[in-house]
Every structure is written in C-alpha cells, then in structure tokens.
Design a protein around this motif. Structure first.
Motif, short mmCIF file in Angstrom:
data_model
loop_
_atom_site.label_atom_id
_atom_site.label_comp_id
_atom_site.label_asym_id
_atom_site.label_seq_id
_atom_site.Cartn_x
_atom_site.Cartn_y
_atom_site.Cartn_z
N UNK A 178 0.80 -1.22 0.00
CA UNK A 178 0.00 0.00 0.00
C UNK A 178 0.83 1.26 0.00
N UNK A 179 2.06 1.17 0.49
CA UNK A 179 2.97 2.33 0.49
C UNK A 179 3.82 2.32 -0.78
N UNK A 180 4.47 1.19 -1.04
CA UNK A 180 5.28 1.03 -2.24
C UNK A 180 4.50 0.27 -3.30
N UNK A 181 4.58 0.75 -4.54
CA UNK A 181 4.02 0.01 -5.65
C UNK A 181 4.97 -1.09 -6.08
N UNK A 182 4.61 -1.80 -7.12
CA UNK A 182 5.42 -2.93 -7.58
C UNK A 182 6.55 -2.51 -8.51
N UNK A 183 6.72 -1.20 -8.71
CA UNK A 183 7.69 -0.75 -9.69
C UNK A 183 8.71 0.23 -9.09
N UNK A 184 9.18 -0.11 -7.90
CA UNK A 184 10.25 0.66 -7.30
C UNK A 184 11.59 0.34 -7.94
N UNK A 185 12.63 1.05 -7.52
CA UNK A 185 13.97 0.83 -8.08
C UNK A 185 15.00 0.80 -6.96
N UNK A 186 16.07 0.04 -7.16
CA UNK A 186 17.21 0.05 -6.25
C UNK A 186 16.92 -0.56 -4.89
N UNK A 187 17.79 -0.21 -3.94
CA UNK A 187 17.70 -0.73 -2.58
C UNK A 187 17.33 0.39 -1.61
N UNK A 188 16.80 -0.01 -0.48
CA UNK A 188 16.41 0.95 0.55
C UNK A 188 17.62 1.32 1.42
N UNK A 189 17.70 2.60 1.84
CA UNK A 189 18.75 3.01 2.78
C UNK A 189 18.09 3.56 4.05
N UNK A 190 18.91 4.05 4.97
CA UNK A 190 18.38 4.51 6.27
C UNK A 190 17.37 5.64 6.10
N UNK A 191 17.67 6.60 5.22
CA UNK A 191 16.72 7.68 4.98
C UNK A 191 15.43 7.15 4.36
N UNK A 192 15.58 6.13 3.51
CA UNK A 192 14.41 5.52 2.91
C UNK A 192 13.49 4.90 3.94
N UNK A 193 14.07 4.27 4.95
CA UNK A 193 13.25 3.67 6.00
C UNK A 193 12.50 4.75 6.78
N UNK A 194 13.13 5.89 7.03
CA UNK A 194 12.43 6.99 7.71
C UNK A 194 11.22 7.44 6.89
N UNK A 195 11.40 7.54 5.59
CA UNK A 195 10.31 7.96 4.72
C UNK A 195 9.20 6.91 4.69
N UNK A 196 9.57 5.64 4.57
CA UNK A 196 8.57 4.57 4.53
C UNK A 196 7.77 4.51 5.84
#
Length: 314
Positions: A178-196
């Motif tokens: 519901x947050x991420x669609x099926x067409x993301x790119x790359x890997x998640x980083x620490x800032x990405x986890x904060x956003x998610x």
C-alpha cells in the motif's frame, strides 16, 4: 474570498531540486535564473512545482511576468549559510485563486492550499529532507515537523507531499504493501526507512513506484562517482486518493542546469465551479420599438429622469 478554480480539471504538479539555480530577487543578470525555471515549467505545461534547495534567504515572492508564474520561497535567515530552502512556483492563474499565500514553516517545509468542490481543499507540501550524512538530530526535527503538520491537516483535505527526500525506498512492495508500488527501483537506505515509516503511519502512497515504466522515467539523480541513477524525489498522496493520480513520471527533457530531474504528477480533481451571480437577469433593449412615438417618448422621459437632465425640446 478568491474565485475557486474551474471544475473537472487536470492539474499538473511537479517537484524539482533546483540546487543553486535560483538567484536573489535583486539579481543584475539580464534574466534571473528563476525566470529560466518558470519558462521551462511553462514549456512543459506544469501548473504548480514544489522546489527544493532553493537557497534564497528568509521568505518572499517574485512574479515572473514573462512566463506567467510566481515564485514563493521559505529559507534560512540572511545571516546564516543557505544550503537548503524550499518553495513553490505557481502559474499565475492558480496563484490568483489562493485563499491565502503559501506558508513557510521552515527552510525545509512549505505548504499551500487550493479550493476544491464540496468545501474540500488540496493541501500541498514542498519539502527538502536532510541528506543521508546529515546530523540525526536534524532528521528528527524534519520528520517531527512534517508529522505535526500532517496531523494538523483537516481530515477532509486531500494532500500531496512533493520534494527531494534524499532517500532511497527500494522496491520491497511486499514488506510495505500500500505504500510502495510494484515498480520501485534500487535498494532501501536509512533515509528511505524513515520515509517509509512516515508513509505507513499516515497512510501515504509513493506514486513514483505505482506505474510500470522504464527506470529512466523513474530515477531522478545520478551519483557523481558511481554514475548510478537513484530515485530521491517523490510525490506522495493519501492511499484513499490514489484514484486522483493519473500518472507520475520523470520529465528527462526538463533542463535548467541542475543535477536533479523534474518529476511530474498528473491529477484529475474536481475543482469548485465558478460562482454565478444571483439576481434578476438583465433586460435586453428592443431598439426596433423606438420607431414608435409613444415608446420613444417614454424612453426619453425615463432617460431624462435618471440622468436628471433638462428635457429635450422637440
């Protein structure tokens, strides 16, 4: 109160990290760089753009008459080093409809509100998050401020969050359903986890990852050393409002000498129809009837009475 926007309209919004491309308002350049940005947005038919890393001092606005846009910004005080700053570049036909001017909450968050049908509003946030290597305290302040503002937004409002989050959210759509669609790119980083985590908490969806398209139409910034492209600039909406989103994609042709690509999001929204004036309809004058003497005489008498002039002699 300003006249609301027309109904059944496609709204083109965008986010763009313009880095050092905006000069001061009193620049002596033949054409300010803000005007170059405005002309590029006009060429791409963008209505409202959230700008990040604007690097202008304090708060202010600047109308670019030639391109038909107005820049609003919020930055650090003129006495401090300016490496952040956010803003909105708004087409003048939209700026004239605002109930109030965009509000600067800090040098990293700015908001504005547009009227919709049924007493609803669309609230837009322009953001610029701290970088991956920034002090964790600065990240905490940014996300705390953003959470507070989202919590204080009226429940009936639709809202968009646009800007450079300096975050990579990856493509694990199963873990973040519901947050991420099926067409993301790359890997998640620490800032990405904060956003998610922010998105999960406030029921937000990352529209950049919803649509199937080439990575070149999703990634927004190339790392200067590795030369790898990453997705850092996002358009977020409430999950319940995903039906309003027609498409989100990068516009590779947008060019203003910045190292970030512009992200455009097309929305179909029901804007409040233009207010109709009430009252008795205006009566049409039957010119042909003036050829009749009694009508002509009555018309002259009424005209003389209203204008309080001396009666004309026959």
């Amino acid at each position: 109160m300003k006249t609301p926007l027309k109904s059944k309209q496609v709204l083109n919004v965008a986010c763009w990290n313009v880095r050092t491309m905006l000069d001061k308002a009193d620049s002596s350049r033949p054409e300010r760089r803000s005007a170059l940005v405005a002309h590029e947005l006009s060429r791409l038919n963008i209505d409202i753009t959230a700008l990040s890393e604007v690097r202008l001092a304090d708060e202010g606005s600047l109308m670019e008459h030639g391109a038909g846009f107005t820049l609003y910004w919020s930055g650090k005080p003129s006495t401090e080093r300016r490496l952040s700053g956010v803003g909105f570049m708004v087409r003048n036909s939209f700026a004239s409809k605002l109930d109030r001017l965009p509000t600067g909450h800090s040098d990293r968050i700015m908001s504005m509100r547009l009227p919709l049908e049924g007493k609803q509003h669309l609230t837009l946030f322009s953001v610029y998050a701290p970088t991956l290597l920034a002090d964790p305290a600065d990240k905490d302040i940014f996300y705390s401020d953003l959470r507070r503002l989202l919590s204080n937004t009226p429940e009936d409002d639709k809202f968009l969050i646009l800007g450079d989050f300096n975050a990579r959210v990856g493509k694990d759509s199963q873990a973040w359903q519901g947050v991420l669609g099926r067409h993301g790119v790359g890997n998640c980083n620490d800032n990405g986890r904060l956003l998610l985590e922010l998105c999960e908490e406030h029921k937000l969806a990352i529209t950049n990852t919803i649509f199937q398209q080439k990575d070149s139409l999703k990634t927004t910034w190339m790392h200067p050393r590795s030369k790898h492209w990453h997705l850092l600039d996002y358009v977020l909406v409430r999950k319940r409002d995903l039906k309003d989103v027609l498409h989100t994609r990068v516009m590779p042709s947008a060019e203003c000498h910045t190292d970030h690509r512009l992200v455009r999001c097309k929305l179909r929204l029901q804007f409040k129809p233009k207010h109709k004036e009430k009252g008795n309809p205006k009566k049409k004058l039957n010119i042909g009837s003036l050829c009749r003497e009694e009508v002509k005489a009555k018309f002259q008498a009424d005209l003389q009475k209203k204008s309080r002039r001396i009666p004309l002699h026959k």
